[in-house]
Scaffold this motif. Structure first.
Motif, PDB file in Angstrom:
ATOM      1  N   UNK A 376      38.481  35.522  42.715  1.00 15.02           N
ATOM      2  CA  UNK A 376      38.319  36.353  41.506  1.00 15.02           C
ATOM      3  C   UNK A 376      37.076  36.477  40.795  1.00 15.02           C
ATOM      4  N   UNK A 377      36.872  37.643  40.543  1.00 14.07           N
ATOM      5  CA  UNK A 377      35.362  38.340  40.108  1.00 14.07           C
ATOM      6  C   UNK A 377      35.535  38.911  38.899  1.00 14.07           C
ATOM      7  N   UNK A 378      34.901  38.149  37.861  1.00 10.57           N
ATOM      8  CA  UNK A 378      34.965  38.450  36.344  1.00 10.57           C
ATOM      9  C   UNK A 378      34.298  39.850  36.311  1.00 10.57           C
ATOM     10  N   UNK A 379      34.764  41.003  35.435  1.00 11.02           N
ATOM     11  CA  UNK A 379      34.293  42.388  35.482  1.00 11.02           C
ATOM     12  C   UNK A 379      34.526  43.251  36.632  1.00 11.02           C
ATOM     13  N   UNK A 380      34.887  42.689  37.736  1.00  5.38           N
ATOM     14  CA  UNK A 380      35.377  43.357  38.892  1.00  5.38           C
ATOM     15  C   UNK A 380      37.140  43.510  39.090  1.00  5.38           C
ATOM     16  N   UNK A 381      37.653  42.102  39.074  1.00  4.82           N
ATOM     17  CA  UNK A 381      38.849  42.166  39.574  1.00  4.82           C
ATOM     18  C   UNK A 381      39.713  42.383  38.346  1.00  4.82           C
ATOM     19  N   UNK A 382      40.791  42.958  38.203  1.00  2.61           N
ATOM     20  CA  UNK A 382      41.824  43.392  37.212  1.00  2.61           C
ATOM     21  C   UNK A 382      42.480  41.976  36.918  1.00  2.61           C
ATOM     22  N   UNK A 383      43.133  42.008  35.796  1.00  2.00           N
ATOM     23  CA  UNK A 383      44.106  41.054  35.217  1.00  2.00           C
ATOM     24  C   UNK A 383      45.299  40.980  36.313  1.00  2.00           C
ATOM     25  N   UNK A 384      45.738  42.044  36.841  1.00  2.00           N
ATOM     26  CA  UNK A 384      46.685  41.975  37.801  1.00  2.00           C
ATOM     27  C   UNK A 384      46.212  41.236  39.015  1.00  2.00           C
ATOM     28  N   UNK A 385      45.186  41.496  39.396  1.00  2.00           N
ATOM     29  CA  UNK A 385      44.719  40.555  40.573  1.00  2.00           C
ATOM     30  C   UNK A 385      44.592  39.169  40.290  1.00  2.00           C
ATOM     31  N   UNK A 386      44.406  38.831  38.927  1.00  2.00           N
ATOM     32  CA  UNK A 386      44.307  37.307  38.632  1.00  2.00           C
ATOM     33  C   UNK A 386      45.880  36.708  38.865  1.00  2.00           C
ATOM     34  N   UNK A 387      46.761  37.615  38.323  1.00  2.00           N
ATOM     35  CA  UNK A 387      47.937  37.238  38.567  1.00  2.00           C
ATOM     36  C   UNK A 387      48.690  37.043  39.798  1.00  2.00           C
ATOM     37  N   UNK A 388      48.106  38.131  40.696  1.00  2.00           N
ATOM     38  CA  UNK A 388      48.280  38.104  42.315  1.00  2.00           C
ATOM     39  C   UNK A 388      47.755  36.427  42.789  1.00  2.00           C
ATOM     40  N   UNK A 389      46.555  36.054  42.519  1.00  2.00           N
ATOM     41  CA  UNK A 389      46.036  35.034  42.794  1.00  2.00           C
ATOM     42  C   UNK A 389      46.691  33.634  42.455  1.00  2.00           C
ATOM     43  N   UNK A 390      47.138  33.829  41.261  1.00  2.81           N
ATOM     44  CA  UNK A 390      47.867  32.508  40.639  1.00  2.81           C
ATOM     45  C   UNK A 390      49.190  32.350  41.300  1.00  2.81           C
ATOM     46  N   UNK A 391      49.825  33.559  41.508  1.00  2.00           N
ATOM     47  CA  UNK A 391      51.383  33.661  42.109  1.00  2.00           C
ATOM     48  C   UNK A 391      51.155  33.205  43.699  1.00  2.00           C
ATOM     49  N   UNK A 392      49.970  33.801  44.379  1.00  2.00           N
ATOM     50  CA  UNK A 392      50.053  33.287  45.700  1.00  2.00           C
ATOM     51  C   UNK A 392      49.595  31.853  45.824  1.00  2.00           C
ATOM     52  N   UNK A 393      48.844  31.215  45.171  1.00  2.00           N
ATOM     53  CA  UNK A 393      48.516  29.919  45.202  1.00  2.00           C
ATOM     54  C   UNK A 393      49.885  28.985  44.891  1.00  2.00           C
ATOM     55  N   UNK A 394      50.387  29.734  43.697  1.00  2.00           N
ATOM     56  CA  UNK A 394      51.682  28.745  43.470  1.00  2.00           C
ATOM     57  C   UNK A 394      52.658  28.920  44.694  1.00  2.00           C
ATOM     58  N   UNK A 395      52.637  30.113  45.446  1.00  2.00           N
ATOM     59  CA  UNK A 395      53.530  29.912  46.435  1.00  2.00           C
ATOM     60  C   UNK A 395      53.284  29.214  47.622  1.00  2.00           C
ATOM     61  N   UNK A 396      51.896  29.011  48.020  1.00  2.00           N
ATOM     62  CA  UNK A 396      51.591  28.083  49.012  1.00  2.00           C
ATOM     63  C   UNK A 396      51.577  26.695  48.783  1.00  2.00           C
ATOM     64  N   UNK A 397      51.342  26.377  47.422  1.00  2.00           N
ATOM     65  CA  UNK A 397      51.625  25.004  47.091  1.00  2.00           C
ATOM     66  C   UNK A 397      53.058  24.594  46.858  1.00  2.00           C
ATOM     67  N   UNK A 398      53.709  25.629  46.950  1.00  2.00           N
ATOM     68  CA  UNK A 398      55.258  25.330  47.019  1.00  2.00           C
ATOM     69  C   UNK A 398      55.741  24.877  48.045  1.00  2.00           C
TER      70      UNK A 398
END
Length: 839
Positions: A376-398
């Motif tokens: 995630x890159x501050x100033x470049x990545x969107x807030x939606x991208x932040x949510x995608x990262x969180x959801x993906x990490x949560x999926x793999x940890x599940x």
């Protein structure tokens, strides 16, 4: 259900001008539709030769041998880099690996033949030992059947006895590939070798019992060059990195019951997720340190669980991995509390790879990601991208619980892995809206049940085809419906303990949702209370006799939500009093669509316009989605669907706007060749929403390229090539497909054949982006036909993503039997296979 927030209101507001313009344009375009569609020129359908080769009668391994443990030694013969020196010939890069393995197994039924899997390996030197007597058993022959079974057959001089324990030693060598499967290589300044083995590629790395039910303990030793790093699933010890993957067996057992029957009795990894190397890695890491509260405890290794997030050194230095490192511990702690079972491994590492054929892979203790899924890159990545990262990490940890700790018996039940992981990932990030992706694919005649019969999922391509939106998204949606039926408390309790009470009723209901394809639409007449169900299909002429047990959570403007089971054709719960509206499927917990009589649709629309918050947020989005899709299936008038959007002028939540814009895209597609298509270009009309907003960078890039010519395209291409920011590269790569210049799109398509220009893992999404461009639809289709063999083996495109234009009506004109053409288009060979970023 997602909470309404200031961010959502801002994002929703940006869609206002676009959608109002689009709605106005669509109303006009409907008039021209029937005239214009006759002028469309469909592309001829591709021809495929059918194979006459008979399939082997047995695809599965026999169950007479049960693997217990593997000792695997691997050495990738890979230079980290090739140095060009004047007058000195540089050595050629070696693309080979060598190794040997010893598998220990228990014999449950006497046999004189050992079968296991091997593909594209040169196997030699078999040695079979009786572990109970330490005697060697002679091998009379060994052959590798490189057919669809990939069986390695070893004939013995003496029979193995039931109840005995044996071992098999084999030496082997293989090739490090470039196709992102098995052991593969990628280049990012230096050469990097990695593995991706699910669902059936472990057999390309070492001979093994490559089926999910045959779990075992893995001890893997990686031999690598001194100036390189090797990563594995657990602790690494010594100069030669030895990776131990023995799972700690918890007493808190069992987990993962389905219909009252335990799927797996142990906690050992299956070969799709073994401890295999990532070697020759030019990476740095960021350590998140103590993942839990810094508390004192005496006899507990859980106090500190070391985790590291690996990525390119420049990405680590820029802090792009910090967000992922910071949230991982929080998500993992949530799951431990939720399941009541501790994470089994002693370490948890995550790595952002420059190339990976899937969005992420849940290897136990070492999770791999595409760079865009972790950085995630501050100033470049969107807030939606932040949510995608969180959801993906949560999926793999599940998956560390559902998939790794417990595993389905066979691939026909892969939804138990992916559906649970998808469903739980939304809990972990407090978000749940995965319904639409499943609805789109599951309304096609080519859909499949969540849990098809085992005999329908045997061949490797059939296994791979199970990794689709049905498995991930429908699996999650059906689990959410089950939670709503039994309550979250009962559901959570049920996945922790083994209790028989009540499972029969659950099985009776769930069988209709897991063993049948598709989903129903229920039609409610609020005047007389009549209600009926039928399978929802976009092809309104299709007949279906499928029937479901349907839980309907219903409310009205005079009554709070209550649960009603659809068992008869009429019920008093659906009779509306004078001026009253009825809303079914409250909070969209049920996996079905709802249609009403016209009067009820109008009352709901009036309620949305006067006081939208009386309708739950998810239903405000779902009413729009249902209306447009019902119109698309010719079950209601298009004008009714358009009228369902009138409330949006006062709507500030994101979800209803997202639902509207997504559905209007279909209308854009249907009228892309008509003379009234122009009014739909809102940015061309200089709508104010097209002005810069931090979360709309991708839209701005796209519009800039679309409005420009070769100079602008070349500028974006140069920026794409030179950028080292993952998010920036992804946005530029997508923007390049927005040009209206045919010759530039053709050039861009040809670039996808060159991995040095477009990385292999990005080929699929690049072609799909071009296909989403009106100017690129026919180009993409013709390009795919021309390069089908290359594409089928290399692209790994997402199954189902193309159907929106692939089977759209303007591709069906001038075809004698459009229904059959649509059915042909839905065949799995025409779909593009799994590319998943969990969505």
């Amino acid at each position: 259900m997602a909470k309404e927030s200031g961010i959502s209101k801002i994002l929703a507001g940006t869609f206002v001008f676009l959608t109002i313009s689009v709605i106005a344009g669509i109303v006009t375009m409907i008039i021209f539709y029937k005239t214009e569609i006759a002028l469309m020129d469909p592309t001829p359908r591709p021809m495929f030769t059918s194979s006459t080769t008979s399939l082997p009668p047995v695809i599965r391994l026999p169950k007479n041998l049960v693997p217990q443990s593997y000792q695997v030694f691997l050495q990738p013969h890979l230079y980290t880099r090739i140095i060009e020196v004047v007058n000195v010939t540089s050595p050629n890069q070696t693309m080979l690996f060598t190794g040997n393995s010893t598998v220990t197994f228990h014999c449950v039924q006497g046999t004189s033949v050992v079968y296991l899997h091997s593909r594209n390996l040169d196997v030699s030197g078999p040695v079979v030992m009786n572990k109970d007597t330490n005697e060697r058993i002679g091998v009379s022959s060994m052959k590798n059947e490189e057919d669809t079974r990939n069986f390695l057959e070893i004939q013995l001089n003496a029979a193995l006895e039931a109840g005995g324990n044996y071992s098999l030693f084999l030496a082997f060598n293989g090739e490090i590939t470039e196709n992102l499967n098995g052991v593969f290589v990628t280049v990012l300044g230096k050469f990097l070798a990695a593995t991706n083995l699910e669902p059936a590629d472990a057999r390309t790395v070492f001979p093994c019992f490559d089926e999910p039910e045959m779990k075992a303990v893995f001890h893997v030793t990686i031999i690598h060059r001194r100036d390189t790093v090797a990563l594995g699933n657990a602790d690494m010890r010594g100069e030669i990195r030895t990776i131990y993957c023995h799972a700690h067996v918890s007493s808190k057992r069992p987990l993962g019951q389905y219909n009252g029957n335990p799927r797996i009795k142990d906690v050992l990894p299956y070969t799709g997720l073994p401890c295999l190397p990532l070697s020759q890695i030019p990476i740095s890491s960021t350590t998140s340190g103590n993942m839990w509260e810094n508390v004192l405890c005496a006899l507990c290794y859980r106090c500190v669980l070391p985790t590291q997030t690996y990525a390119r050194p420049d990405a680590i230095a820029a802090g792009h991995a910090k967000y992922a490192a910071n949230i991982t511990g929080k998500i993992l702690k949530f799951y431990e509390n939720y399941f009541g079972i501790n994470y089994e491994q002693k370490t948890l590492d995550q790595i952002a790879l420059p190339d990976l054929g899937v969005g992420a892979m849940e290897n136990w203790g070492l999770i791999t990601y595409q760079e865009g899924g972790l950085l995630y890159e501050d100033g470049v990545s969107s807030l939606l991208h932040k949510e995608v990262i969180a959801t993906l990490i949560a999926h793999e940890l599940a998956h560390q619980w559902f998939g790794n700790l417990v595993t389905m018996k066979w691939w026909n039940d892969i939804w138990l892995n992916e559906g649970f992981a998808t469903y739980l990932s939304f809990f972990a990030v407090a978000h749940m809206d995965n319904l639409h992706a499943a609805f789109e694919v599951d309304a096609l005649a080519s859909s499949h049940p969540l849990s098809p019969p085992q005999e329908d999922v045997q061949m490797t391509f059939e296994i791979e085809d199970m990794f689709d939106a049905i498995t991930y998204c429908k699996g999650a949606a059906v689990l959410r419906m089950l939670t709503d039926i039994v309550t979250e408390r009962v559901f959570t309790h049920g996945i922790k303990v083994n209790e028989d009470g009540g499972h029969t009723t659950v099985a009776k209901v769930m069988n209709t949702w897991t063993k049948q394809m598709g989903y129903p639409v229920i039609t409610i007449n609020t005047t007389n209370g009549e209600v009926y169900q039928k399978q929802f299909l976009f092809n309104d002429s299709s007949e279906s006799s499928l029937w479901w047990y349907i839980p309907i959570r219903v409310m009205s403007n005079a009554a709070e939500p209550s649960l009603v089971w659809l068992e008869s054709s009429d019920t008093n719960e659906f009779i509306a009093k004078s001026g009253e509206w009825i809303l079914a499927n409250v909070n969209c917990a049920g996996y079905y669509r709802v249609n009403y009589n016209r009067e009820n649709w109008e009352r709901l629309s009036t309620q949305l316009e006067t006081d939208p918050h009386r309708i739950p947020l998810m239903n405000r989005g779902q009413l729009v989605d249902d209306a447009f899709n019902l119109a698309r299936a010719k079950l209601i008038e298009v004008t009714l669907a358009l009228n369902s959007t009138r409330f949006l002028q006062n709507e500030r939540a994101l979800l209803p706007w997202e639902s509207t814009v997504r559905n209007l895209e279909y209308f854009v597609l249907m009228f892309d060749r008509s003379e009234v298509y122009g009014p739909m270009q809102a940015c061309g009309m200089k709508a104010s929403f097209c002005l810069i907003h931090p979360n709309l960078r991708s839209v701005i890039y796209c519009q800039a390229v679309a409005a420009g010519g070769a100079k602008e395209w070349e500028f974006a291409w140069d920026k794409f090539q030179s950028s080292i920011d993952t998010s920036e590269k992804d946005q530029l790569r997508e923007a390049l497909s927005c040009t209206k210049k045919i010759w530039l799109l053709n050039r861009y398509l040809k670039y996808t054949l060159n991995p040095e220009k477009i990385r292999l893992m990005d080929v699929g999404s690049t072609i799909l982006s071009i296909a989403d461009n009106v100017a690129g639809q026919a180009l993409a289709w013709n390009f795919i036909r021309a390069h089908w063999e290359y594409g089928f083996h290399q692209y790994e495109l997402e199954k189902g993503n193309m159907y929106s234009w692939f089977t759209s009506e303007h591709m069906l004109v001038r075809v004698e039997k459009p229904t059959q053409w649509q059915l042909d288009c839905e065949l799995k060979y025409y779909w593009f296979k799994t590319y998943l970023l969990l969505n």
